[in-house]
Design an enzyme around this catalytic site. Structure first.
Site, PDB file in Angstrom:
ATOM      1  N   PRO A 188      60.669 -60.965  88.330  1.00 39.89           N
ATOM      2  CA  PRO A 188      60.802 -59.773  87.485  1.00 39.89           C
ATOM      3  C   PRO A 188      61.713 -58.688  88.040  1.00 39.89           C
ATOM      4  O   PRO A 188      62.052 -57.756  87.328  1.00 39.89           O
ATOM      5  CB  PRO A 188      59.362 -59.261  87.384  1.00 39.89           C
ATOM      6  CG  PRO A 188      58.703 -59.720  88.642  1.00 39.89           C
ATOM      7  CD  PRO A 188      59.341 -61.049  88.976  1.00 39.89           C
ATOM      8  N   SER A 247      61.737 -57.455  91.791  1.00 39.70           N
ATOM      9  CA  SER A 247      61.381 -56.625  92.951  1.00 39.70           C
ATOM     10  C   SER A 247      62.421 -56.730  94.082  1.00 39.70           C
ATOM     11  O   SER A 247      62.679 -55.752  94.777  1.00 39.70           O
ATOM     12  CB  SER A 247      59.974 -56.955  93.454  1.00 39.70           C
ATOM     13  OG  SER A 247      59.950 -58.135  94.187  1.00 39.70           O
ATOM     14  N   TRP A 248      63.042 -57.891  94.251  1.00 38.52           N
ATOM     15  CA  TRP A 248      64.084 -57.985  95.293  1.00 38.52           C
ATOM     16  C   TRP A 248      65.280 -57.104  94.912  1.00 38.52           C
ATOM     17  O   TRP A 248      65.893 -56.477  95.773  1.00 38.52           O
ATOM     18  CB  TRP A 248      64.541 -59.445  95.471  1.00 38.52           C
ATOM     19  CG  TRP A 248      63.656 -60.247  96.378  1.00 38.52           C
ATOM     20  CD1 TRP A 248      62.324 -60.049  96.615  1.00 38.52           C
ATOM     21  CD2 TRP A 248      64.044 -61.366  97.176  1.00 38.52           C
ATOM     22  NE1 TRP A 248      61.863 -60.981  97.504  1.00 38.52           N
ATOM     23  CE2 TRP A 248      62.878 -61.796  97.860  1.00 38.52           C
ATOM     24  CE3 TRP A 248      65.235 -62.055  97.375  1.00 38.52           C
ATOM     25  CZ2 TRP A 248      62.896 -62.895  98.746  1.00 38.52           C
ATOM     26  CZ3 TRP A 248      65.256 -63.146  98.249  1.00 38.52           C
ATOM     27  CH2 TRP A 248      64.103 -63.553  98.927  1.00 38.52           C
ATOM     28  N   ASP A 252      68.594 -64.506  86.230  1.00 40.50           N
ATOM     29  CA  ASP A 252      67.386 -65.331  86.126  1.00 40.50           C
ATOM     30  C   ASP A 252      67.364 -66.007  84.761  1.00 40.50           C
ATOM     31  O   ASP A 252      67.934 -65.522  83.796  1.00 40.50           O
ATOM     32  CB  ASP A 252      66.114 -64.493  86.294  1.00 40.50           C
ATOM     33  CG  ASP A 252      64.920 -65.330  86.756  1.00 40.50           C
ATOM     34  OD1 ASP A 252      64.516 -65.202  87.920  1.00 40.50           O
ATOM     35  OD2 ASP A 252      64.400 -66.145  85.948  1.00 40.50           O
ATOM     36  N   ASP A 257      70.568 -69.870  83.181  1.00 38.58           N
ATOM     37  CA  ASP A 257      70.258 -70.855  84.222  1.00 38.58           C
ATOM     38  C   ASP A 257      71.366 -70.793  85.267  1.00 38.58           C
ATOM     39  O   ASP A 257      72.529 -71.098  84.958  1.00 38.58           O
ATOM     40  CB  ASP A 257      70.171 -72.249  83.572  1.00 38.58           C
ATOM     41  CG  ASP A 257      69.805 -73.323  84.580  1.00 38.58           C
ATOM     42  OD1 ASP A 257      69.935 -73.080  85.801  1.00 38.58           O
ATOM     43  OD2 ASP A 257      69.395 -74.405  84.141  1.00 38.58           O
ATOM     44  N   PHE A 258      71.005 -70.432  86.474  1.00 42.60           N
ATOM     45  CA  PHE A 258      72.003 -70.262  87.535  1.00 42.60           C
ATOM     46  C   PHE A 258      72.782 -71.553  87.804  1.00 42.60           C
ATOM     47  O   PHE A 258      73.954 -71.504  88.191  1.00 42.60           O
ATOM     48  CB  PHE A 258      71.313 -69.792  88.825  1.00 42.60           C
ATOM     49  CG  PHE A 258      72.209 -69.788  90.023  1.00 42.60           C
ATOM     50  CD1 PHE A 258      73.166 -68.804  90.187  1.00 42.60           C
ATOM     51  CD2 PHE A 258      72.106 -70.782  90.990  1.00 42.60           C
ATOM     52  CE1 PHE A 258      74.016 -68.809  91.278  1.00 42.60           C
ATOM     53  CE2 PHE A 258      72.953 -70.803  92.084  1.00 42.60           C
ATOM     54  CZ  PHE A 258      73.910 -69.809  92.234  1.00 42.60           C
ATOM     55  N   ASP A 290      65.739 -66.381  95.585  1.00 49.30           N
ATOM     56  CA  ASP A 290      64.272 -66.542  95.638  1.00 49.30           C
ATOM     57  C   ASP A 290      63.853 -67.514  94.523  1.00 49.30           C
ATOM     58  O   ASP A 290      62.705 -67.524  94.096  1.00 49.30           O
ATOM     59  CB  ASP A 290      63.625 -65.161  95.453  1.00 49.30           C
ATOM     60  CG  ASP A 290      62.150 -65.130  95.848  1.00 49.30           C
ATOM     61  OD1 ASP A 290      61.733 -65.980  96.648  1.00 49.30           O
ATOM     62  OD2 ASP A 290      61.412 -64.259  95.353  1.00 49.30           O
ATOM     63  N   LYS A 293      65.202 -69.181  99.658  1.00 47.28           N
ATOM     64  CA  LYS A 293      63.806 -69.650  99.766  1.00 47.28           C
ATOM     65  C   LYS A 293      63.746 -71.160  99.553  1.00 47.28           C
ATOM     66  O   LYS A 293      64.472 -71.697  98.718  1.00 47.28           O
ATOM     67  CB  LYS A 293      62.957 -68.965  98.694  1.00 47.28           C
ATOM     68  CG  LYS A 293      61.523 -69.491  98.664  1.00 47.28           C
ATOM     69  CD  LYS A 293      60.630 -68.618  97.860  1.00 47.28           C
ATOM     70  CE  LYS A 293      60.703 -68.918  96.377  1.00 47.28           C
ATOM     71  NZ  LYS A 293      59.778 -68.070  95.627  1.00 47.28           N
TER      72      LYS A 293
HETATM   73  C1  SAM Z   1      59.475 -66.196  92.757  1.00 48.71           C
HETATM   74  S1  SAM Z   1      60.334 -65.753  91.318  1.00 48.71           S
HETATM   75  C2  SAM Z   1      61.461 -64.567  91.925  1.00 48.71           C
HETATM   76  C3  SAM Z   1      60.842 -63.228  92.240  1.00 48.71           C
HETATM   77  C4  SAM Z   1      61.884 -62.160  92.494  1.00 48.71           C
HETATM   78  N1  SAM Z   1      62.596 -62.404  93.740  1.00 48.71           N
HETATM   79  C5  SAM Z   1      61.282 -60.798  92.572  1.00 48.71           C
HETATM   80  O1  SAM Z   1      61.134 -60.289  93.678  1.00 48.71           O
HETATM   81  O2  SAM Z   1      60.968 -60.228  91.534  1.00 48.71           O
HETATM   82  C6  SAM Z   1      61.363 -67.163  91.087  1.00 48.71           C
HETATM   83  C7  SAM Z   1      62.313 -67.029  89.924  1.00 48.71           C
HETATM   84  O3  SAM Z   1      63.269 -68.080  89.969  1.00 48.71           O
HETATM   85  C8  SAM Z   1      63.711 -68.263  88.646  1.00 48.71           C
HETATM   86  N2  SAM Z   1      64.480 -69.498  88.510  1.00 48.71           N
HETATM   87  C9  SAM Z   1      64.073 -70.759  88.792  1.00 48.71           C
HETATM   88  N3  SAM Z   1      65.047 -71.627  88.502  1.00 48.71           N
HETATM   89  C10 SAM Z   1      66.104 -70.901  88.058  1.00 48.71           C
HETATM   90  C11 SAM Z   1      67.412 -71.245  87.608  1.00 48.71           C
HETATM   91  N4  SAM Z   1      67.834 -72.515  87.565  1.00 48.71           N
HETATM   92  N5  SAM Z   1      68.240 -70.250  87.212  1.00 48.71           N
HETATM   93  C12 SAM Z   1      67.819 -68.957  87.245  1.00 48.71           C
HETATM   94  N6  SAM Z   1      66.596 -68.577  87.656  1.00 48.71           N
HETATM   95  C13 SAM Z   1      65.742 -69.531  88.066  1.00 48.71           C
HETATM   96  C14 SAM Z   1      62.421 -68.249  87.847  1.00 48.71           C
HETATM   97  O4  SAM Z   1      62.680 -68.010  86.495  1.00 48.71           O
HETATM   98  C15 SAM Z   1      61.641 -67.127  88.545  1.00 48.71           C
HETATM   99  O5  SAM Z   1      61.780 -65.917  87.855  1.00 48.71           O
END
Ligand code: SAM
Length: 238
Positions: free
Chosen positions: A86, A88-89, A107, A124-125, A149, A189
């Protein structure tokens, strides 16, 4: 007060009134995993602290800890936050790079607007079009920090989940080496698994100083760990 588990968990992440440790009375008939999740949230000091400090989630403290120890941010830097929802980083990063710096956050999920941060939601990254869009945002400049992350949606099949996670890590690494300035930092991560060492070695091909980092805010019972690569070597021109 008799609130449902869904209402209660919503309160945990948004409300300043409900978050005063209201113990819901009607969770006994909920699934075991929901009850465990709720218990863990209630006893987690970082959840409470995140609310007090207005962070969007507790993950902020992992980055705060890493930055306190390794000083990865400086004012004026350009930071790319991959898997940012959401947000926070990004909150931590924008505060550290101050007004002259830039944070670009991407994201798959929605990220609510944040002052000073360029947000690419619903992307999608791993899609080359998303990475082109990120590069467009860089507008010919380089990044000083790329951090990921990202975590895939867990299926419960460990080998498959680890492979999906590794694919995300390598995707972030490939992108990072393309957009980073000489001397830059890469933070990623991963879930500890049989391929962790190989990932560390591969990051070492591009970064001079590479180490595994497990911040205290990362739960002990989680396989989550981070690799921090400092001092990007640059790409040799062929
Ligand atoms: C642990 S959360 C990140 C929390 C974030 N660092 C924070 O502090 O708010 C992991 C995130 O990775 C995203 N994610 C996973 N695969 C992804 C992709 N292929 N492209 C973009 N985002 C992705 C998910 O949607 C999720 O929101």
């Amino acid at each position: 007060m008799n609130i449902s588990l869904v209402q209660f968990s919503r309160c945990l992440s948004t409300s300043k009134i409900c978050c005063k440790k209201v113990i819901p009375t009607n969770i006994k008939n909920k699934g075991v995993s929901s009850q465990l999740w709720l218990k863990r949230q209630l006893s987690d000091p970082y959840v409470e602290k995140a609310k007090l400090m207005n962070y969007r989630c507790r993950s902020a403290f992992k980055l705060v800890e890493i930055n306190d120890k390794y000083k990865i941010f400086c004012p004026g830097q350009t930071v790319i936050d991959v898997g940012a929802a959401p947000g926070s980083w990004s909150q931590v990063a924008i505060k550290e790079v101050e007004n002259q710096g830039k944070v670009i956050s991407i994201d798959k999920q929605n990220i609510y607007p944040m002052e000073g941060v360029t947000i690419l939601s619903g992307m999608d990254f791993t899609d080359p079009a998303s990475q082109s869009r990120l590069m467009k945002e860089l507008n010919g400049t380089k990044a000083q920090v790329v951090m990921s992350d990202m975590a895939p949606r867990a299926s419960g099949i460990r080998e498959m989940d680890n492979e999906n996670m590794m694919n995300l890590c390598y995707s972030a690494l490939r992108f990072s080496v393309q957009v980073s300035e000489f001397g830059a930092t890469f933070l990623v991560k991963l879930w500890q698994c049989g391929q962790s060492k190989q990932l560390e070695l591969d990051i070492s091909r591009f970064y001079n100083n590479v180490k595994f980092v497990k911040p205290k805010a990362s739960r002990d019972d989680s396989a989550e760990i981070f690799i921090l690569g400092r001092s990007f070597k640059g790409l040799k021109k062929t």
